[in-house]
Design an enzyme around this catalytic site. Structure first.
Site, PDB file in Angstrom:
ATOM      1  N   LYS A  38       0.702  -1.239   0.007  1.00  0.00           N
ATOM      2  CA  LYS A  38       0.095  -0.014  -0.043  1.00  0.00           C
ATOM      3  C   LYS A  38       0.902   1.298   0.033  1.00  0.00           C
ATOM      4  CE  LYS A  38      -1.550   1.696   3.993  1.00  0.00           C
ATOM      5  NZ  LYS A  38      -1.397   3.101   4.226  1.00  0.00           N
ATOM      6  N   ASN A  39       1.787   1.142   0.741  1.00  0.00           N
ATOM      7  CA  ASN A  39       2.879   2.455   1.099  1.00  0.00           C
ATOM      8  C   ASN A  39       3.551   2.757  -0.106  1.00  0.00           C
ATOM      9  OD1 ASN A  39       1.045   3.054   3.409  1.00  0.00           O
ATOM     10  ND2 ASN A  39       2.752   2.332   4.904  1.00  0.00           N
ATOM     11  N   ARG A  97      -3.884  10.041   4.781  1.00  0.00           N
ATOM     12  CA  ARG A  97      -2.563  10.810   4.563  1.00  0.00           C
ATOM     13  C   ARG A  97      -1.754  11.124   3.447  1.00  0.00           C
ATOM     14  NH1 ARG A  97       0.386  14.129   7.971  1.00  0.00           N
ATOM     15  NH2 ARG A  97       2.605  13.541   7.338  1.00  0.00           N
ATOM     16  N   CYS A 147      -5.311   8.224   9.419  1.00  0.00           N
ATOM     17  CA  CYS A 147      -5.483   7.576  10.565  1.00  0.00           C
ATOM     18  C   CYS A 147      -5.307   8.448  11.967  1.00  0.00           C
ATOM     19  CB  CYS A 147      -4.289   6.254  10.879  1.00  0.00           C
ATOM     20  SG  CYS A 147      -5.046   4.961   9.970  1.00  0.00           S
ATOM     21  N   ARG A 161      -0.383  14.908  12.834  1.00  0.00           N
ATOM     22  CA  ARG A 161       0.193  14.440  11.487  1.00  0.00           C
ATOM     23  C   ARG A 161       0.951  15.975  10.793  1.00  0.00           C
ATOM     24  NH1 ARG A 161      -1.473   9.072  10.030  1.00  0.00           N
ATOM     25  NH2 ARG A 161       0.488   9.117   8.747  1.00  0.00           N
ATOM     26  N   PRO A 162       1.785  16.323  11.437  1.00  0.00           N
ATOM     27  CA  PRO A 162       2.329  17.709  10.836  1.00  0.00           C
ATOM     28  C   PRO A 162       2.869  17.594   9.654  1.00  0.00           C
ATOM     29  CG  PRO A 162       3.684  17.096  12.688  1.00  0.00           C
ATOM     30  CD  PRO A 162       2.631  16.083  12.533  1.00  0.00           C
ATOM     31  N   ILE A 163       2.975  18.386   8.549  1.00  0.00           N
ATOM     32  CA  ILE A 163       3.703  18.398   7.249  1.00  0.00           C
ATOM     33  C   ILE A 163       4.789  19.601   7.235  1.00  0.00           C
ATOM     34  CG2 ILE A 163       1.745  17.297   6.063  1.00  0.00           C
ATOM     35  CD1 ILE A 163       0.899  20.021   4.833  1.00  0.00           C
ATOM     36  N   ASP A 164       5.014  20.097   8.507  1.00  0.00           N
ATOM     37  CA  ASP A 164       6.181  21.273   8.301  1.00  0.00           C
ATOM     38  C   ASP A 164       7.314  20.900   7.640  1.00  0.00           C
ATOM     39  OD1 ASP A 164       6.262  19.267  10.686  1.00  0.00           O
ATOM     40  OD2 ASP A 164       8.039  20.384  11.223  1.00  0.00           O
ATOM     41  N   ASP A 176       4.432   0.342  12.071  1.00  0.00           N
ATOM     42  CA  ASP A 176       3.304  -0.125  11.574  1.00  0.00           C
ATOM     43  C   ASP A 176       3.099  -1.398  11.715  1.00  0.00           C
ATOM     44  OD1 ASP A 176       3.335   1.458   8.152  1.00  0.00           O
ATOM     45  OD2 ASP A 176       2.967   2.240  10.121  1.00  0.00           O
ATOM     46  N   ILE A 186       7.348   6.799  17.101  1.00  0.00           N
ATOM     47  CA  ILE A 186       7.039   7.620  15.885  1.00  0.00           C
ATOM     48  C   ILE A 186       5.727   8.344  16.097  1.00  0.00           C
ATOM     49  CG2 ILE A 186       6.551   7.338  13.468  1.00  0.00           C
ATOM     50  CD1 ILE A 186       9.507   6.382  14.349  1.00  0.00           C
ATOM     51  N   ARG A 211      -8.486  -0.218   4.162  1.00  0.00           N
ATOM     52  CA  ARG A 211      -7.677   0.750   3.524  1.00  0.00           C
ATOM     53  C   ARG A 211      -6.334   0.126   3.407  1.00  0.00           C
ATOM     54  NH1 ARG A 211      -6.529   5.599   7.229  1.00  0.00           N
ATOM     55  NH2 ARG A 211      -5.158   5.730   5.321  1.00  0.00           N
TER      56      ARG A 211
HETATM   57  C1  EPZ Z   1       4.252   6.914   6.384  1.00  0.00           C
HETATM   58  O1  EPZ Z   1       3.546   7.843   6.922  1.00  0.00           O
HETATM   59  C2  EPZ Z   1       3.334   5.808   6.091  1.00  0.00           C
HETATM   60  N1  EPZ Z   1       2.223   6.228   5.344  1.00  0.00           N
HETATM   61  C3  EPZ Z   1       2.987   5.388   7.600  1.00  0.00           C
HETATM   62  O2  EPZ Z   1       2.061   4.027   7.553  1.00  0.00           O
HETATM   63  C4  EPZ Z   1       4.049   4.766   8.427  1.00  0.00           C
HETATM   64  O3  EPZ Z   1       3.466   4.657   9.757  1.00  0.00           O
HETATM   65  C5  EPZ Z   1       5.036   6.106   8.437  1.00  0.00           C
HETATM   66  O4  EPZ Z   1       5.333   6.486   7.268  1.00  0.00           O
HETATM   67  C6  EPZ Z   1       6.008   5.890   8.972  1.00  0.00           C
HETATM   68  O5  EPZ Z   1       6.922   4.539   8.460  1.00  0.00           O
HETATM   69  C7  EPZ Z   1       2.323   6.152   4.111  1.00  0.00           C
HETATM   70  O6  EPZ Z   1       3.364   5.829   3.529  1.00  0.00           O
HETATM   71  C8  EPZ Z   1       0.889   6.276   3.269  1.00  0.00           C
HETATM   72  P1  EPZ Z   1       6.520  10.282   8.411  1.00  0.00           P
HETATM   73  P2  EPZ Z   1       4.172   9.393   7.045  1.00  0.00           P
HETATM   74  O7  EPZ Z   1       6.465  11.471   7.619  1.00  0.00           O
HETATM   75  O8  EPZ Z   1       4.891   9.728   5.821  1.00  0.00           O
HETATM   76  C9  EPZ Z   1       6.356  13.240  12.303  1.00  0.00           C
HETATM   77  C10 EPZ Z   1       0.077   2.575   7.540  1.00  0.00           C
HETATM   78  O9  EPZ Z   1      -0.318   2.175   8.708  1.00  0.00           O
HETATM   79  N2  EPZ Z   1       6.312  14.395  10.848  1.00  0.00           N
HETATM   80  O10 EPZ Z   1       7.638   9.181   8.442  1.00  0.00           O
HETATM   81  O11 EPZ Z   1       3.058  10.457   7.478  1.00  0.00           O
HETATM   82  C11 EPZ Z   1       5.023  12.575  11.963  1.00  0.00           C
HETATM   83  O12 EPZ Z   1       4.205  13.530  12.872  1.00  0.00           O
HETATM   84  C12 EPZ Z   1       0.674   4.167   7.953  1.00  0.00           C
HETATM   85  O13 EPZ Z   1       0.281   2.037   6.488  1.00  0.00           O
HETATM   86  C13 EPZ Z   1       6.731  15.655  11.276  1.00  0.00           C
HETATM   87  O14 EPZ Z   1       6.531  16.194  12.516  1.00  0.00           O
HETATM   88  O15 EPZ Z   1       4.958   9.237   8.131  1.00  0.00           O
HETATM   89  C14 EPZ Z   1       5.505  11.142  12.716  1.00  0.00           C
HETATM   90  O16 EPZ Z   1       5.541  11.306  14.109  1.00  0.00           O
HETATM   91  C15 EPZ Z   1       0.219   4.581   9.138  1.00  0.00           C
HETATM   92  N3  EPZ Z   1       6.528  16.617  10.394  1.00  0.00           N
HETATM   93  C16 EPZ Z   1       6.960  10.926  12.134  1.00  0.00           C
HETATM   94  O17 EPZ Z   1       7.402  12.394  11.853  1.00  0.00           O
HETATM   95  C17 EPZ Z   1       6.544  16.375   9.067  1.00  0.00           C
HETATM   96  O18 EPZ Z   1       6.351  17.180   8.192  1.00  0.00           O
HETATM   97  C18 EPZ Z   1       7.061  10.069  11.053  1.00  0.00           C
HETATM   98  O19 EPZ Z   1       6.116  10.509   9.928  1.00  0.00           O
HETATM   99  C19 EPZ Z   1       6.415  15.157   8.621  1.00  0.00           C
HETATM  100  C20 EPZ Z   1       6.308  13.975   9.671  1.00  0.00           C
END
Ligand code: EPZ
Length: 419
Positions: A22-23, A92, A116, A121-124, A306, A328, A398
């Site tokens: 999926k991811n 997301r 979820c 879920r910030p995107i900063d 995950d 995480i 999903r």
């Molecule tokens: C991806 O999410 C996956 N989703 C998630 O899988 C997975 O848990 C995660 O990576 C970690 O491996 C998809 O690929 C669609 P991150 P993503 O950016 O990209 C913080 C599932 O169950 N962060 O690596 O959102 C964030 O809040 C899903 O299949 C910031 O602070 O994960 C988190 O605490 C759930 N600012 C950490 O980093 C940002 O700009 C990891 O987030 C971006 C992230």
């Protein structure tokens, strides 16, 4: 609303062909926006998130269709740059369209993503990186209006945290940008490597994908290609846990041990026998399972967040005390209360969950609150005495393709019903 009805205490035995990831598929579908010719994505899983991504592609004026585990996308006629809020809220990973649309059109309008409820879920990091590449970002009432008047240009970007989504967004924005982009402290997940390999298959120039430093040299154009999505390592971990918790034996096709380097040892510590060869993993659960001292979730190649919930399900019946530390996401224990309703003995305090193994779990009516937590409830139902109903199946759909069919094929007594 749909639910699963599971009659537990059946030992699973047989072969499962693990679905496509999926991811990875979601990032690859977004990447199709950059391509001027048709893309055929093989081994693309039949998931509601995949269908939601196809709807976004069509909304952008691309032509996408899905048939027999293949997604066909032609972005040649892409005419739009805005993703409506209702579509963004469905998942997301919709945020990864930002880098792709900016890369193709130089502008994009979308709202903050949904996904979820795992905590904020910030995107900063996404936005800060894109700004370094020349993107001007205005935020009004939760809508991000992004444009790059002088076009996207390469940059040296260091991520404070190896964010999967931020790494993907930068790669997508950099593929057609002017000059070279270097990402340091990049995410190393296998899905990132799959995205880099896909982009190269379309004519991009990406190197270092799967390592902490990724270099992307922008090119003028990307063509279409035919590409096979990698296997889903988290689905594989889920079915491994199904074998463990039921004391069964499963032979997983399309499961790469190198993607589960931190997960396989945990099942071995529980007392399971695990053999891997080519793209197959064989696992035999051994009752009673043994507790695992400590599991800490961290970015790849460490133990994946995950897999935390689905492994915790097996630990509820492991003799002794296991400790899980979720590093995480700040709210990824929403399955715990539901597991406790089934007789599990779990206490959480912040990031830490302490699991005392119990002799028996009992069937109950439980509710999924997110994708992987929902899968954990299904696994617990497989081992529980009596009948379990897992509601809010929409979360599980999903990320897991026809989970009841996959489990029934290896001996589970499970059916999908509309409640
Ligand atoms: C991806 O999410 C996956 N989703 C998630 O899988 C997975 O848990 C995660 O990576 C970690 O491996 C998809 O690929 C669609 P991150 P993503 O950016 O990209 C913080 C599932 O169950 N962060 O690596 O959102 C964030 O809040 C899903 O299949 C910031 O602070 O994960 C988190 O605490 C759930 N600012 C950490 O980093 C940002 O700009 C990891 O987030 C971006 C992230």
């Amino acid at each position: 609303m749909q639910k699963l009805v599971i009659r537990g205490e059946k030992r699973l035995c047989g072969e499962i062909a693990v679905q496509g990831a999926k991811n990875s598929a979601l990032a690859l579908l977004a990447a199709c926006v950059l391509c001027s010719g048709e893309v055929v994505l093989k081994n693309c899983p039949a998931l509601s998130d995949v269908f939601a991504a196809c709807r976004i592609l069509n909304r952008l004026g691309c032509k996408s269709r899905y048939l027999d585990h293949c997604a066909y996308v032609d972005a040649g006629g892409m005419s739009e740059c805005a993703v409506p809020e209702d579509m963004m809220r469905q998942m997301r990973s919709s945020i990864v369209f930002l880098g792709a649309v900016l890369g193709r059109k130089g502008q994009c309008e979308l709202s903050y993503p949904g996904g979820c409820e795992l905590g904020p879920r910030p995107i900063d990091m996404h936005l800060s990186a894109l700004s370094q590449m020349g993107v001007k970002i205005n935020e009004e009432y939760g809508v991000l209006c992004c444009e790059c008047p002088k076009g996207l240009h390469g940059a040296r970007i260091n991520l404070d945290f190896p964010s999967v989504g931020a790494t993907e967004n930068i790669m997508l924005a950099a593929a057609l940008a002017k000059g070279e982009t270097v990402i340091t402290n990049a995410a190393r997940e296998p899905e990132i490597a799959d995205l880099g390999d896909f982009l190269n298959c379309c004519g991009a120039r990406v190197s270092g994908q799967g390592t902490s430093t990724i270099v992307i040299s922008g090119v003028d154009k990307l063509h279409g290609c035919e590409y096979e999505v990698m296997p889903d390592r988290i689905a594989a971990a889920t079915y491994m846990s199904a074998a463990a918790i039921t004391g069964g034996e499963l032979d997983l096709k399309n499961a790469r041990a190198e993607h589960l380097g931190a997960v396989i040892p945990v099942f071995e510590q529980m007392g399971c026998r695990v053999f891997s060869y080519d793209d197959r993993i064989y696992i035999a659960g051994k009752q009673p399972l043994k507790a695992v001292k400590t599991i800490r979730t961290m970015p790849f190649p460490a133990f994946p967040t995950d897999a935390q919930a689905v492994v915790m399900a097996a630990l509820t019946k492991a003799k002794g005390t296991s400790v899980v530390v979720e590093n995480i996401f700040s709210s990824r224990y929403r399955h715990v209360d539901e597991l406790v309703r089934m007789g599990a003995d779990i206490k959480t305090e912040g990031k830490v969950a302490v699991i005392e193994g119990v002799e028996r779990l009992y069937g109950a009516r439980v509710r999924a609150a997110d994708l992987r937590g929902g899968a954990a409830l299904v696994l617990a139902g497989l081992a529980a005495q009596g009948e379990t109903e897992v509601e809010n199946l929409c979360y599980i759909d999903r990320g897991y393709e026809s989970i009841e069919k996959y489990l029934r094929n290896v001996g589970a007594d499970v059916c999908r019903m509309t409640s």
